[in-house]
Design a protein around this motif. Structure first.
Motif, PDB file in Angstrom:
ATOM      1  N   LEU A  13       0.471  -1.058   0.118  1.00 57.00           N
ATOM      2  CA  LEU A  13      -0.422  -0.232   0.019  1.00 57.00           C
ATOM      3  C   LEU A  13       1.017   1.141   0.302  1.00 57.00           C
ATOM      4  O   LEU A  13       0.449   2.292  -1.014  1.00 57.00           O
ATOM      5  N   THR A  17       0.242   4.157  -3.015  1.00 56.69           N
ATOM      6  CA  THR A  17       0.450   5.514  -2.691  1.00 56.69           C
ATOM      7  C   THR A  17       1.898   6.406  -3.010  1.00 56.69           C
ATOM      8  O   THR A  17       1.542   7.485  -3.375  1.00 56.69           O
ATOM      9  N   ILE A  20       1.451   6.946  -6.072  1.00 58.90           N
ATOM     10  CA  ILE A  20       0.251   7.911  -7.307  1.00 58.90           C
ATOM     11  C   ILE A  20       1.393   9.219  -6.701  1.00 58.90           C
ATOM     12  O   ILE A  20       0.861  10.233  -7.277  1.00 58.90           O
ATOM     13  N   ILE A  21       1.354   9.753  -5.393  1.00 56.99           N
ATOM     14  CA  ILE A  21       1.868  11.053  -5.130  1.00 56.99           C
ATOM     15  C   ILE A  21       2.348  11.162  -5.829  1.00 56.99           C
ATOM     16  O   ILE A  21       3.077  12.582  -6.931  1.00 56.99           O
ATOM     17  N   MET A  24       1.546  12.357  -9.474  1.00 58.00           N
ATOM     18  CA  MET A  24       0.400  13.191  -9.749  1.00 58.00           C
ATOM     19  C   MET A  24       1.390  14.502  -9.329  1.00 58.00           C
ATOM     20  O   MET A  24       1.544  15.837  -9.776  1.00 58.00           O
ATOM     21  N   CYS A  25       2.380  14.383  -8.277  1.00 60.17           N
ATOM     22  CA  CYS A  25       3.599  15.875  -8.308  1.00 60.17           C
ATOM     23  C   CYS A  25       4.266  15.835  -9.334  1.00 60.17           C
ATOM     24  O   CYS A  25       4.572  17.224 -10.421  1.00 60.17           O
ATOM     25  N   ARG A 201       3.075  16.547  27.855  1.00 57.85           N
ATOM     26  CA  ARG A 201       1.163  16.097  27.723  1.00 57.85           C
ATOM     27  C   ARG A 201       0.731  14.889  27.794  1.00 57.85           C
ATOM     28  O   ARG A 201       0.352  14.715  28.261  1.00 57.85           O
ATOM     29  N   LEU A 258      11.631  23.183   8.798  1.00 58.27           N
ATOM     30  CA  LEU A 258      11.902  24.264   8.077  1.00 58.27           C
ATOM     31  C   LEU A 258      12.245  25.177   8.190  1.00 58.27           C
ATOM     32  O   LEU A 258      12.867  26.468   8.419  1.00 58.27           O
ATOM     33  N   TYR A 273      15.578  22.652   0.564  1.00 62.56           N
ATOM     34  CA  TYR A 273      13.749  22.714   0.216  1.00 62.56           C
ATOM     35  C   TYR A 273      13.652  24.190   0.207  1.00 62.56           C
ATOM     36  O   TYR A 273      12.865  24.134  -0.827  1.00 62.56           O
ATOM     37  N   SER A 289      10.739  16.774  -2.233  1.00 60.94           N
ATOM     38  CA  SER A 289       8.973  16.709  -1.677  1.00 60.94           C
ATOM     39  C   SER A 289       8.415  15.176  -1.609  1.00 60.94           C
ATOM     40  O   SER A 289       8.462  14.977  -0.629  1.00 60.94           O
ATOM     41  N   MET A 290       9.535  13.989  -3.117  1.00 59.28           N
ATOM     42  CA  MET A 290       9.658  12.595  -2.405  1.00 59.28           C
ATOM     43  C   MET A 290      10.069  12.582  -1.269  1.00 59.28           C
ATOM     44  O   MET A 290       9.765  11.122  -0.018  1.00 59.28           O
ATOM     45  N   VAL A 293       7.277  12.442   1.513  1.00 60.90           N
ATOM     46  CA  VAL A 293       6.631  11.556   1.657  1.00 60.90           C
ATOM     47  C   VAL A 293       7.127  10.839   1.743  1.00 60.90           C
ATOM     48  O   VAL A 293       6.502   9.794   3.278  1.00 60.90           O
ATOM     49  N   LEU A 297       5.639   8.429   5.167  1.00 56.41           N
ATOM     50  CA  LEU A 297       4.969   7.147   4.883  1.00 56.41           C
ATOM     51  C   LEU A 297       5.832   6.084   6.014  1.00 56.41           C
ATOM     52  O   LEU A 297       5.210   5.259   6.229  1.00 56.41           O
ATOM     53  N   ASN A 300       4.926   6.762   9.316  1.00 53.69           N
ATOM     54  CA  ASN A 300       3.885   5.692   9.672  1.00 53.69           C
ATOM     55  C   ASN A 300       3.844   4.728  10.012  1.00 53.69           C
ATOM     56  O   ASN A 300       3.268   3.850  10.705  1.00 53.69           O
TER      57      ASN A 300
END
Lengths: 320, 495
Positions: A13, A17, A20-21, A24-25, A201, A258, A273, A289-290, A293, A297, A300
């Motif tokens: 997956l 993802t 695809i990103i 598009m980019c 926190r 940044l 960047y 950018s990649m 990304v 990913l 995550n």
């Protein structure tokens, strides 16, 4: 076996993802005008034109994308810079810029994780007493106030009024000397404040929940002291959601911030960047950018997987 | 049927029992408290949130009203009233909030400031090397003189105005400076002449090493008129005619008054490096942040609720496809979205619109996820089945029966969207990814990034925007947390 399948599925997956990103980019970036800015006829400009021809700039976008994909997956070649670092390979510049970013972020995480855990634990143990309230107000302030504002405050007080640190970071690459480390200290401090506040926190919230649960009562009833019960039972349970967060922080070391890099003029990835966005160098923009990304990913995925490693009760991928 | 006629009921035999006592088994006499009423009630008990709400209201009113009061616009520039300190008419001459600055300088700067009247008061001392050291109170609103060229028409109009004024200090046109005494054969001399040509404030003589020469009268006051250009008859020369234009040396403060019907500038919070009013810019930037925050949140909540409702209600293949779409979108770093939108739209349409769209593209995903969860929770319940059996259509089930139950968690998860949008907006403009430095608009982040280069010497430029954005964020967070707690039924009675 369930776990293995789950990981494979997640990686699949993830790749989808990413693909695809990236597509598009790429398409969106290539639809933007990217004119030749140099004077045609000169030797240096001819070199640029050769590069553009090789990358297929005069061909349809889908052909360009094919050339791009072949270059990336066979040679890990993401093109060259046309507006910044002229005709230098994007990846080679990137690997030059990575050390300062990792350096600052590594120390920031190393500094903030123990402090955040200690403050959070302390606040949870002293819940609703004045110590807890002081910590809560501090955390609320740091989380609310934008990081560039406390960058200003820290730089004004530490670097200007007190003169403890120089205003800008050293350009030397001898990172493991005290002189260089000292110049990076304000940036490390600024970066760690946000993490400390977030971790405090989170730790406080988790630990207070665990401390009021029934098994803590049992632990005390069977004769453990408060300290023993807290360390052996409460803390270990509270770490279940906290540990993945810390792992996320460690992966974030690569990404950097940044704002802080821009503020303290750290020659890192984040600053590059921003520069690529401002001068509109699309090859650098695309690669970085990649890069972000991928970091997102991977972070995550690892965070999700780490739940299973930390807590044996959570069986990843099992269907009950 | 026989009547019980023989039973006699006397009124006296009866007495009221518990007539005066309280009855305990009756229904509750209180009104039923609804979800919103309860939330509002609990919110109003949260004093911190109320205070934050009041401060927010004040800041919103400031943003709306301040530009009308100040009379400036976000990009009204003035090349001469730069770096002015805060000044309010009320405090004039008090030394506090009146645009004056106390600073320690050497003789060179003292002479310079003194020559055009910027020094309010001073004391002389000695520094560690025995040099003269002046502690001066300087009025930052005195711009002094500038060289300016006018057309004949403008010149004559101003000359008429000057004739009605007695004192030389109050006139627009000041005498030109005589530079014929400078020996331009040397390098130093040429530099000196250049200095006199470029800066109209040098109305006194300097040595070749740029040290001031004080010429004092009998009372010890500095005299300046020995330096003025005079014609053969001994009168001051105010202008040089060149064809149809007049080059003059004018007192900028008086010129400003002439242009603005006798008003001098007042910058309540000071002015920045381009002479723009910081208070107006703050309010305009605040307007931008607040407008974006509110509209983006509203649009995102509506989009998220509709998307999440469709996902959650229909489930199955619809859900899987829509979940994948939102999953992929959520993985796109926000920076890429913003950059692409600004590259495509900022120049063509408007930076505000491009930023708004960038926020909307991925901002709704969180709300959609919450709504979807709530729909999964409620759609299987009996009352929904009952409504469906009675013939309710899908849209009625979604919006009338299920959505109201999901409102609480949706509010809970989305009240903090406004501060996060404001935070992103100011960060992006601070990093100059979105450019708000042109057009009749500005942003708090732009103000901060423009003031950053000089913030050691002029902290004023970033002090106010920093306070404004911090206060805005703190208040929104406290207010939002209070609202979130109030709408969280789990916390009911736990506080």
């Amino acid at each position: 076996m369930d776990m293995f399948k789950y990981i494979l599925k997640r990686i699949g997956l993830m790749l989808l993802t990413f693909f695809i990103i990236m597509t598009m980019c790429f398409v969106l970036v290539k639809l933007l005008p990217d004119p030749v800015t140099c004077q045609p006829g000169t030797d240096s400009c001819d070199a640029e034109l050769v590069w553009r021809e090789a990358l297929g700039y005069n061909k349809p976008i889908m052909v360009q994308y094919w050339i791009f994909l072949v270059n990336v997956f066979t040679k890990f070649d993401w093109g060259v810079g046309f507006k910044m670092y002229w005709l230098k390979s994007v990846t080679s510049i990137m690997f030059q810029k990575l050390p300062p970013t990792m350096y600052v972020n590594f120390f920031a995480v190393i500094l903030s994780v123990p402090i955040g855990l200690i403050f959070g634990t302390f606040a949870a143990l002293k819940k609703n007493k004045w110590e807890d309230q002081v910590i809560s107000v501090g955390v609320m302030l740091i989380i609310s106030i934008p990081s560039y504002v406390y960058c200003f405050i820290l730089q004004y007080i530490l670097c200007y009024k007190l003169g403890w640190f120089p205003l800008i970071v050293s350009s030397s690459t001898n990172y493991f000397t005290w002189e260089v480390f000292r110049t990076y200290m304000p940036a490390i401090l600024c970066l760690s404040l946000g993490t400390i506040a977030g971790l405090t926190r989170y730790t406080r919230a988790e630990l207070t929940e665990v401390l009021t649960s029934d098994f803590m009562l049992l632990a005390r009833a069977k004769g453990l002291t408060r300290g023993q019960a807290t360390v052996r039972h409460a803390f270990r349970n509270a770490m279940v959601p906290i540990f993945p967060m810390i792992i996320g922080e460690f992966i974030g070391i690569l990404g950097g911030s940044l704002i802080v890099e821009n503020f303290f003029a750290i020659p890192g990835v984040g600053k590059m960047y921003l520069q690529s966005i401002n001068v509109r160098d699309y090859n650098f923009f695309m690669f970085l950018s990649m890069f972000y990304v991928v970091i997102g990913l991977v972070a995550n995925l690892l965070v999700d997987l780490s739940y299973g490693f930390v807590d044996p009760r959570i069986r990843i991928g099992a269907k009950r | 049927m026989k009547k019980n006629d023989n039973i006699k009921i006397n009124k006296e035999d009866f007495e009221f029992v518990q007539n005066d006592k309280k009855l305990y088994d009756q229904k509750f006499e209180t009104k039923r408290i609804g979800y919103f009423a309860d939330a509002m009630q609990r919110f109003s008990q949260n004093k911190g949130s109320i205070v934050a709400g009041v401060i927010l209201l004040i800041m919103i009113m400031f943003s709306v009203i301040a530009p009308f009061v100040s009379g400036y616009e976000a990009q009204t520039r003035d090349d001469f009233y730069t770096y002015c300190l805060p000044k309010v008419q009320l405090f004039e001459g008090t030394g506090f909030w009146d645009g004056t600055k106390t600073e320690v300088t050497n003789e060179k700067f003292f002479a310079y400031y003194e020559s055009y009247g910027a020094v309010r008061s001073y004391t002389v001392g000695e520094d560690e090397f025995g040099e003269k050291q002046y502690t001066i109170v300087r009025d930052t609103y005195i711009a002094g003189c500038v060289y300016k060229t006018f057309s004949a028409k403008d010149f004559v109009a101003m000359d008429e105005y000057d004739k009605s004024i007695e004192n030389l200090e109050d006139k627009i046109f000041q005498p030109l400076i005589d530079t014929s005494w400078i020996d331009t054969s040397t390098n130093n001399g040429m530099v000196l002449e250049n200095l006199y040509k470029q800066n109209a404030n040098y109305s006194y003589k300097l040595t070749m090493k740029m040290a001031p020469i004080f010429v004092t009268d009998d009372d010890g006051n500095q005299v300046l008129d020995y330096c003025y250009l005079k014609d053969d008859a001994g009168n001051y020369v105010y202008s040089k005619q060149d064809g149809n234009t007049y080059s003059t040396r004018l007192n900028y403060d008086n010129y400003y008054k002439y242009l603005h019907n006798g008003n001098s500038p007042y910058f309540t919070l000071g002015s920045d490096q381009y002479g723009r009013d910081i208070m107006t810019r703050l309010a305009i930037g605040g307007r931008l942040s607040l407008t974006l925050g509110f509209t983006v949140s509203l649009v995102n909540i509506i989009l998220g609720v509709v998307y999440g409702a469709i996902e959650g209600y229909y489930g199955g293949a619809t859900d899987i496809v829509m979940e994948r779409i939102s999953e992929i979108l959520s993985e796109v770093p926000f920076m890429i979205v913003v950059t692409l939108f600004s590259l495509y739209l900022a120049d063509v349409v408007n930076p505000v619109i491009s930023l708004f769209l960038a926020f909307v593209v991925t901002g709704w995903i969180g709300t959609a996820a919450t709504t979807r969860m709530q729909f999964y929770r409620y759609k299987g319940q009996e009352y929904v089945l009952a409504a469906r059996t009675l013939g309710a259509r899908d849209s009625r089930l979604i919006f009338k029966h299920i959505l109201p139950n999901a409102v609480g968690p949706i509010i809970t998860s989305s009240v903090l969207m406004i501060p996060s949008v404001i935070f992103s907006e100011s960060s992006l403009s601070y990093l100059k990814i979105i450019d708000f430095s042109t057009g009749n608009i500005t942003s708090i982040g732009t103000m901060l990034s423009e003031g950053q280069a000089t913030f050691m010497t002029y902290p004023n430029l970033i002090l106010w925007p920093a306070i404004f954005i911090s206060l805005l964020m703190i208040c929104f967070n406290i207010f939002g947390n209070g609202l979130r707690d109030a709408f969280n039924p789990q916390l009911r009675g736990a506080e």
